[in-house]
Write a protein that holds these residues in place. Structure first.
Motif, PDB file in Angstrom:
ATOM      1  N   GLY A  20       0.882  -1.252   0.004  1.00 35.26           N
ATOM      2  CA  GLY A  20       0.163   0.057   0.181  1.00 35.26           C
ATOM      3  C   GLY A  20       0.927   1.114  -0.026  1.00 35.26           C
ATOM      4  O   GLY A  20       0.527   2.433  -0.462  1.00 35.26           O
ATOM      5  N   VAL A  21       2.135   1.250   0.696  1.00 30.93           N
ATOM      6  CA  VAL A  21       2.888   2.396   0.825  1.00 30.93           C
ATOM      7  C   VAL A  21       3.500   2.575  -0.700  1.00 30.93           C
ATOM      8  O   VAL A  21       3.430   3.695  -1.102  1.00 30.93           O
ATOM      9  CB  VAL A  21       4.022   2.421   1.806  1.00 30.93           C
ATOM     10  CG1 VAL A  21       4.968   3.161   1.736  1.00 30.93           C
ATOM     11  CG2 VAL A  21       3.193   2.340   3.188  1.00 30.93           C
ATOM     12  N   LEU A  22       3.863   1.691  -1.352  1.00 31.89           N
ATOM     13  CA  LEU A  22       4.429   1.665  -2.645  1.00 31.89           C
ATOM     14  C   LEU A  22       3.363   2.059  -3.657  1.00 31.89           C
ATOM     15  O   LEU A  22       3.685   2.917  -4.578  1.00 31.89           O
ATOM     16  CB  LEU A  22       5.031   0.269  -2.976  1.00 31.89           C
ATOM     17  CG  LEU A  22       6.382  -0.270  -2.274  1.00 31.89           C
ATOM     18  CD1 LEU A  22       6.672  -1.696  -2.839  1.00 31.89           C
ATOM     19  CD2 LEU A  22       7.771   0.703  -2.516  1.00 31.89           C
ATOM     20  N   ALA A  23       2.231   1.748  -3.513  1.00 29.05           N
ATOM     21  CA  ALA A  23       1.156   2.068  -4.326  1.00 29.05           C
ATOM     22  C   ALA A  23       0.923   3.563  -4.085  1.00 29.05           C
ATOM     23  O   ALA A  23       0.833   4.405  -5.221  1.00 29.05           O
ATOM     24  CB  ALA A  23      -0.137   1.174  -4.155  1.00 29.05           C
ATOM     25  N   ALA A  24       0.900   3.951  -2.823  1.00 25.76           N
ATOM     26  CA  ALA A  24       0.907   5.665  -2.565  1.00 25.76           C
ATOM     27  C   ALA A  24       1.891   6.369  -3.142  1.00 25.76           C
ATOM     28  O   ALA A  24       1.602   7.542  -3.880  1.00 25.76           O
ATOM     29  CB  ALA A  24       0.733   5.910  -1.017  1.00 25.76           C
ATOM     30  N   ARG A  29       3.758  10.046  -7.390  1.00 25.93           N
ATOM     31  CA  ARG A  29       4.765  10.057  -8.331  1.00 25.93           C
ATOM     32  C   ARG A  29       4.372  10.675  -9.731  1.00 25.93           C
ATOM     33  O   ARG A  29       4.691  11.171 -10.467  1.00 25.93           O
ATOM     34  CB  ARG A  29       5.935   9.129  -8.326  1.00 25.93           C
ATOM     35  CG  ARG A  29       6.963   9.267  -9.147  1.00 25.93           C
ATOM     36  CD  ARG A  29       8.387   9.496  -8.567  1.00 25.93           C
ATOM     37  NE  ARG A  29       9.478   9.403  -9.408  1.00 25.93           N
ATOM     38  CZ  ARG A  29      10.231  10.419  -9.842  1.00 25.93           C
ATOM     39  NH1 ARG A  29      10.118  11.332  -9.046  1.00 25.93           N
ATOM     40  NH2 ARG A  29      11.284   9.933 -10.656  1.00 25.93           N
ATOM     41  N   PHE A  30       3.389   9.443 -10.095  1.00 23.22           N
ATOM     42  CA  PHE A  30       3.005   9.405 -11.366  1.00 23.22           C
ATOM     43  C   PHE A  30       1.429   9.894 -11.579  1.00 23.22           C
ATOM     44  O   PHE A  30       0.809   9.877 -12.769  1.00 23.22           O
ATOM     45  CB  PHE A  30       3.014   8.044 -12.012  1.00 23.22           C
ATOM     46  CG  PHE A  30       4.115   7.534 -12.013  1.00 23.22           C
ATOM     47  CD1 PHE A  30       5.482   7.877 -12.716  1.00 23.22           C
ATOM     48  CD2 PHE A  30       4.466   6.309 -11.297  1.00 23.22           C
ATOM     49  CE1 PHE A  30       6.628   7.276 -12.681  1.00 23.22           C
ATOM     50  CE2 PHE A  30       5.881   5.877 -11.099  1.00 23.22           C
ATOM     51  CZ  PHE A  30       6.736   6.241 -11.930  1.00 23.22           C
ATOM     52  N   GLU A  31       1.067  10.637 -10.586  1.00 21.51           N
ATOM     53  CA  GLU A  31      -0.140  11.105 -10.432  1.00 21.51           C
ATOM     54  C   GLU A  31      -1.316  10.245 -10.984  1.00 21.51           C
ATOM     55  O   GLU A  31      -2.166  10.649 -11.934  1.00 21.51           O
ATOM     56  CB  GLU A  31      -0.393  12.456 -11.163  1.00 21.51           C
ATOM     57  CG  GLU A  31       0.583  13.555 -10.409  1.00 21.51           C
ATOM     58  CD  GLU A  31       0.270  14.760 -11.382  1.00 21.51           C
ATOM     59  OE1 GLU A  31      -0.287  15.003 -12.426  1.00 21.51           O
ATOM     60  OE2 GLU A  31       1.330  15.802 -11.012  1.00 21.51           O
ATOM     61  N   SER A  32      -1.290   8.821 -10.571  1.00 21.50           N
ATOM     62  CA  SER A  32      -2.040   7.793 -11.177  1.00 21.50           C
ATOM     63  C   SER A  32      -3.315   7.822  -9.837  1.00 21.50           C
ATOM     64  O   SER A  32      -3.229   7.246  -8.922  1.00 21.50           O
ATOM     65  CB  SER A  32      -1.457   6.581 -11.171  1.00 21.50           C
ATOM     66  OG  SER A  32      -2.338   5.685 -11.404  1.00 21.50           O
ATOM     67  N   ALA A  35      -3.515   4.028  -9.022  1.00 23.47           N
ATOM     68  CA  ALA A  35      -2.606   3.414  -8.023  1.00 23.47           C
ATOM     69  C   ALA A  35      -3.127   3.855  -6.707  1.00 23.47           C
ATOM     70  O   ALA A  35      -3.058   3.495  -5.567  1.00 23.47           O
ATOM     71  CB  ALA A  35      -1.233   4.066  -8.280  1.00 23.47           C
ATOM     72  N   LEU A  36      -3.836   5.206  -6.522  1.00 23.67           N
ATOM     73  CA  LEU A  36      -4.518   5.615  -5.337  1.00 23.67           C
ATOM     74  C   LEU A  36      -5.549   4.793  -4.662  1.00 23.67           C
ATOM     75  O   LEU A  36      -5.433   4.503  -3.629  1.00 23.67           O
ATOM     76  CB  LEU A  36      -4.704   7.412  -5.418  1.00 23.67           C
ATOM     77  CG  LEU A  36      -5.233   7.691  -4.306  1.00 23.67           C
ATOM     78  CD1 LEU A  36      -4.274   7.870  -3.130  1.00 23.67           C
ATOM     79  CD2 LEU A  36      -5.831   9.117  -4.595  1.00 23.67           C
ATOM     80  N   VAL A  37      -6.206   4.323  -5.573  1.00 22.62           N
ATOM     81  CA  VAL A  37      -7.338   3.533  -5.217  1.00 22.62           C
ATOM     82  C   VAL A  37      -6.723   2.100  -4.586  1.00 22.62           C
ATOM     83  O   VAL A  37      -7.120   1.676  -3.664  1.00 22.62           O
ATOM     84  CB  VAL A  37      -8.298   3.261  -6.415  1.00 22.62           C
ATOM     85  CG1 VAL A  37      -8.973   2.011  -6.284  1.00 22.62           C
ATOM     86  CG2 VAL A  37      -9.098   4.472  -7.057  1.00 22.62           C
TER      87      VAL A  37
END
Length: 84
Positions: A20-24, A29-32, A35-37
């Motif tokens: 979850g931290v990596l996805a955040a 970083r990529f304004e995705s 990935a935030l979801v």
């Protein structure tokens, strides 16, 4: 069995929350939005696993399961329910 549920849920919670931290970080970083979801979902799953581990410890305390070191050191059969 109780100690296995607690151990596995805590171990899995560490892995899931790290994901979850990596996805955040990727979402930032990529304004995705995607990935935030995923970061939110993984953090909720991690919180659920930690809650499961806490409930497992509570059940072990209430049922006087002295196979767990924590229960053996901080509880005894003579303690009333409210003090366990």
């Amino acid at each position: 069995m109780t100690e296995q549920i607690g151990t596995y849920s805590l171990s899995l919670a560490v892995v899931v929350t790290a994901g979850g931290v990596l996805a955040a970080i990727m979402a930032f970083r990529f304004e995705s939005h995607r990935a935030l979801v995923w970061a939110r979902r993984l953090m909720l799953v991690g919180a659920g696993l930690i809650t499961l581990a806490c409930l497992t410890l509570l059940v072990a305390l209430v049922s006087d399961n002295f196979a767990l070191v924590y229960v053996a050191e901080y509880s005894e059969k003579a303690l009333p329910f409210g003090y366990k």
